[in-house]
Design an enzyme around this catalytic site. Structure first.
Site, PDB file in Angstrom:
ATOM      1  N   ASP A 143       0.881  -1.172   0.000  1.00  0.00           N
ATOM      2  CA  ASP A 143       0.000   0.000   0.000  1.00  0.00           C
ATOM      3  C   ASP A 143       0.917   1.219   0.000  1.00  0.00           C
ATOM      4  O   ASP A 143       1.511   1.559   1.025  1.00  0.00           O
ATOM      5  CB  ASP A 143      -0.894  -0.034   1.248  1.00  0.00           C
ATOM      6  CG  ASP A 143      -1.709   1.243   1.418  1.00  0.00           C
ATOM      7  OD1 ASP A 143      -1.667   2.116   0.532  1.00  0.00           O
ATOM      8  OD2 ASP A 143      -2.398   1.370   2.459  1.00  0.00           O
TER       9      ASP A 143
ATOM     10  N   LYS B  16       3.175  11.144  -3.548  1.00  0.00           N
ATOM     11  CA  LYS B  16       2.123  10.493  -4.327  1.00  0.00           C
ATOM     12  C   LYS B  16       1.232  11.506  -5.048  1.00  0.00           C
ATOM     13  O   LYS B  16       0.688  11.221  -6.107  1.00  0.00           O
ATOM     14  CB  LYS B  16       1.283   9.635  -3.385  1.00  0.00           C
ATOM     15  CG  LYS B  16       0.254   8.760  -4.059  1.00  0.00           C
ATOM     16  CD  LYS B  16      -0.393   7.872  -3.017  1.00  0.00           C
ATOM     17  CE  LYS B  16      -1.503   7.015  -3.579  1.00  0.00           C
ATOM     18  NZ  LYS B  16      -2.078   6.159  -2.521  1.00  0.00           N
TER      19      LYS B  16
END
Lengths: 182, 139, 603
Positions: free
Chosen positions: C8, C70
């Site tokens: 993740d 991200k």
């Protein structure tokens, strides 16, 4: 690990791929069951650690199954697809769209812009309901056709009715927009 | 890019939206539709006796592409003769725009509509035939 | 069967998990910590520090530390430029390539920086499992577009991992949930994380997880809540503090802490601490915070409504609502979610770990372990090409089950044209210019009269949600695969170059790495110890006791200069043990102060 995987045959149409007869009325539970069976066989997850060539075949096979499912699970797309398979096309030129249909739709559109009153809304919705009903009848007639000529006749009727449906569909969307309904 | 700017401008600010008197002798009306996407378009041309397009109006119920191409087409035909207008092809626009000719039904509507409007005008004139001379003499 | 790990890769934190004895298990580091902050910092001797150590350096080494990478993955400068003023690091336009993030006088792409995080997770998993790992599944927000997915895949390659699958985060969460809850039903996954928001609606039946629809916002998360609070706080800062990058960063840290505190408390003291600068303290209540957050949180509603509509369902037809992501700890978020779906969401999942667990399940499916589960996901955005008049013509509609494909015929408009331009787009807007441009490529054609060439192009969105393009000349039957380099993405060659650099990086001297890590850790301990000294004096502790503490502190500072990481670690352990009592007493004093509700002005 899987070392071999054949591409699905391009000769199979969507119906044959799912093991169905070319019918316009389909049982959705049977469709779902066939889809899951094929998905379990084809999905790239099963071939994730295989060679790139095999993975590429799996992607394509699975896409083919998904694309077919998209077409078969929607009655209108399904009918358009059968028309395409049967080679039933719209006549060329002006007759492509019957002038009275265009006139009717255009007038309804103009009226709707001026006054989207409940009567007009009612009328549009009932016109759409009529066309849906007619389509259902034609679908059944197609599926029950005993020979090619009567099947073709049903398909021609479907072609015309689907076009009418498309115009009325846009109108219905407009009407629902003014009503604030989804 | 310049090409899309021009078209997008037509999309955001469509020109010549409206109607002309469809019963007038010097007005030709074209009503066309695309069953593939359910768009309908009415395009009207006001044409002078010497075959010059003086005004053009349209009303389109459809997607942005149909609106933009109708708007563009009405701008193009204004000031042209009917013979010149008949030569307009959407492929020309596409060529000028250097875009792949993706099959978008609504964008060819305008071309059909112009053709129909001119035919409608010609029909009206033929019907009137000799009567027209008298009218001009009176005026 | 080689082990495949599930990762993740989060905006704020990242985790790695794998299947152990049929149970998806999140792997912890040596200290038993599972969450790894997605923060990267260049330490001494250019050693790249990742995770907790880097996280602690956010304020103290602000020019050498980056976070929330991200948010930049697969995005153009144009898309991110409005939010840069609140970030302490420099982000620059990479022209047609990815944006460039400056880190201590060197520029990195988001892919490389994410690669550092992934490499650290890989290392952690290899240590925990005692084996070399080469293959992984990485999760991404469901609403990530093609460019963002490709960027994530590239980051994996750069880190030396073969990425077997890109999995959508909410889908992964549903998979982990469905492992233990084998009932069939319709599930909504509300995933509100550090940087992104996703809503996915799935039908679960007989081990088949079928995504019906997904919606979201890849720029809506905890970061936005922190930033909303920062913007609200800035006016109450002293004038000279407003342009100080370090103080702004301190405000970010304090805002984030206060936000977390106020999930369980009704009021908190927000304290901005920057070395060598006066401490700033502000009181904040939950209603105040909620007033600031409300407009941001409200943005999740329309995405939920759209997802329901696309699935053809009403809220009443949802059997379970699953909460995923750290931001779902906020009471206001839970309340809104309950309101939208008309039912209380399930509270028994660990919102931080469930995505990594699901990634581990998917990894095991791909490795050939779990055989009875099947995941059918969708593409979140419509795919199309630019057509006449700058209008987008849709080829594959959003929420189509993937893999999905479409073919389109092309020809030329002019004589002897040798190429046709194909402009691929993703998005829901009618105008091409308002959608994300994925790629623009030339389709080569033989010079022929206009309209004669017939090129059939197949667009295939694969199970990763990534576009593949193949073209076939219908006249000659010649086929070719077209490499689709996304706008603002990396080409295959560039990725290979970075993979090579990564391998060299992987061979770096481990002794040097351990030394820098040990030094950094000691530094962090020293920083907080110095703070403790000030606090102890303030609280009126015995001066002799403080002096003894300071002597310990100097000893650790001296040991820190050693070239042997073992010496530093040993000294630090000794320091921790011997000063534990004072630290405990300080904590008690702080708690007492807080309970007394004593207000402190600038200390």
């Amino acid at each position: 690990m899987v070392t071999e995987l054949a591409p699905l045959s391009p000769d199979l149409d969507h119906f044959a791929l799912f093991g169905f007869d070319r019918k316009l009325v389909l049982d959705s539970a049977a469709l779902d069951a066939a889809f899951l069976r094929l998905s379990r066989e084809c999905h790239p997850d099963r071939y994730a650690v295989a060679e790139p060539e095999i993975r590429a075949v799996a992607e394509r096979n699975s896409a083919r199954v998904n694309d077919a499912k998209r077409v078969l699970s929607d009655p209108v797309r399904r009918a358009e697809y059968v028309l395409e398979l049967a080679g039933v096309e719209r006549p060329d030129g002006e007759a492509k769209c019957p002038p009275d249909l265009l006139m009717e739709v255009f007038e309804l559109r103009e009226k709707l812009m001026e006054d989207p009153g409940p009567e007009l809304v009612e009328r549009v919705l009932s016109l759409f309901a009529d066309v849906e009903e007619k389509l259902d009848g034609l679908f059944s007639r197609h599926d029950a056709a005993a020979d090619d000529p009567s099947r073709l006749e049903a398909l021609r009727g479907i072609r015309e009715t689907l076009d009418r449906r498309k115009f009325l569909m846009n109108l219905t969307r407009e009407v629902e927009g003014t009503l604030g309904k989804p | 890019m310049a090409y899309s700017k021009k078209v997008i401008d037509h999309y955001e600010n469509p020109r010549n939206v409206g109607s002309l008197d469809k019963d007038a002798d010097d007005v030709g009306t074209g009503l066309v539709g695309a069953p593939e996407c359910g768009d309908v378009m009415k395009l009207q041309l006001k044409i002078s006796d010497d075959g010059m397009i003086e005004d053009a109006k349209f009303k389109t119920f459809g997607c942005g592409s149909a609106i933009a191409s109708s708007s563009l087409a009405t701008e193009w035909v204004k000031g042209k003769t009917i013979d010149e207008a008949l030569e307009i092809r959407n492929t020309e626009i596409v060529e000028e725009l250097a875009l792949p000719p993706v099959k978008i039904h609504c964008s060819v509507l305008a071309e059909d509509a112009i053709k129909q409007a001119i035919e409608d005008y010609k029909r009206k004139r033929e019907k009137k035939g000799g009567v027209q001379q008298e009218e001009t003499a009176e005026a | 069967m080689p082990t495949v790990i599930g990762i993740d890769l989060g905006t704020t934190n990242s985790l790695v998990a794998c299947m152990r004895d049929g149970v998806p298990t999140v792997l912890a580091d040596e200290r038993g910590v599972k969450l790894m902050p997605s923060v990267i910092s260049i330490g001494e001797q250019d050693v790249m520090l990742v995770g907790d150590l880097a996280r602690h350096r956010r304020v103290t080494a602000h020019d050498r530390t980056v976070f929330s990478v991200k948010r930049f993955m697969g995005r153009s400068f144009e898309e991110v430029k409005d939010e840069l003023h609140l970030l302490p690091f420099l982000v620059q336009d990479g022209e047609s390539g990815p944006v460039k993030i400056s880190l201590f006088n060197r520029e990195y792409t988001p892919q490389e920086l994410s690669g550092f995080i992934l490499r650290e997770l890989k290392r952690r998993a290899e240590k925990a499992l005692g084996q070399e790992l080469k293959q992984a599944v990485i999760t991404v927000p469901a609403y990530f577009n093609d460019a963002q997915r490709q960027a994530t895949k590239a980051a994996g390659f750069i880190a030396g991992l073969q990425v077997l699958r890109i999995v959508n985060e909410p889908t992964a969460a549903a998979l982990a949930y469905g492992m233990t809850n084998r009932d069939s039903g319709t599930v909504a996954v509300y995933d509100f994380g550090g940087g992104t928001f996703d809503i996915s609606i799935l039908s679960i039946k007989d081990g088949v997880f079928h995504v019906l629809s997904t919606n979201g916002d890849t720029h809506l998360g905890g970061d936005d809540l922190d930033e909303a609070l920062m913007e609200a706080l800035l006016p109450s800062l002293p004038e000279e503090a407003k342009d100080d990058r370090q103080i702004i960063l301190g405000v970010r840290e304090a805002a984030e802490r206060a936000k977390c505190d106020l999930s369980s408390e009704m009021q908190t003291m927000l304290s901005v601490e920057v070395p060598d600068k006066p401490r700033i303290e502000l009181e904040l209540t939950r209603p105040q915070l909620e007033g600031v957050m409300a407009p941001v949180i409200e943005r999740t509603r329309v995405a939920c409504e759209n997802a329901l509509k696309d699935a053809g369902l009403s809220a009443g037809e949802i059997d379970e609502v699953l909460l995923v992501g750290g931001s779902t700890r906020i009471p206001m978020v839970r309340a809104l979610c309950a309101e939208i779906f008309g039912r209380e969401p399930r509270a028994d999942l660990n919102p931080d770990e469930v995505v990594a667990q699901g990634a581990a399940v998917q990894a095991d499916i791909l490795a050939g372990g779990t055989r009875d589960l099947l995941l059918l996901d969708v593409t979140p955005l419509s795919l199309g090409i630019e057509g006449f008049g700058g209008i987008m013509s849709v080829l594959i509609a959003r929420n189509s089950t993937i893999p999905a494909s479409a073919t389109e015929g092309f020809t030329t408009a002019a004589d002897n044209q040798t190429a046709v331009v194909v402009h691929v787009l993703q998005g829901e807007r009618e105008l091409a210019a308002e959608n994300r441009s994925l790629a623009r490529f030339d389709l080569p054609v033989d010079p022929l009269p206009a309209g004669l060439p017939r090129i059939e192009v197949e667009f295939l969105i694969d199970a990763d949600g990534i576009l593949n393009v193949t073209a076939r000349d219908l006249r000659t039957g010649k086929g070719q695969t077209i490499e689709v380099v996304p706008s603002h993405g990396l080409s295959e060659d560039e990725i290979l170059g970075m993979v090579k650099a990564g391998i060299e990086h992987g061979r770096e001297d481990m002794d040097r790495r351990w030394l820098v890590e040990a030094r950094t850790e000691a530094e962090i301990v020293l920083n907080s110890a110095r703070k403790a000294v000030a606090q102890a004096r303030e609280a009126g502790f015995d001066e002799d006791r403080i002096k003894r503490f300071e002597a310990q502190l100097d000893a650790l500072d001296e040991a820190r200069k050693s070239d042997d990481h073992a010496v530093i670690r040993a000294e630090q352990q000794r320091f921790n043990a011997e000063t534990q009592e004072l630290a405990g007493d300080l904590m008690d004093a702080a708690v007492k102060r807080a309970l007394a509700g004593q207000k402190l002005e600038e200390a």
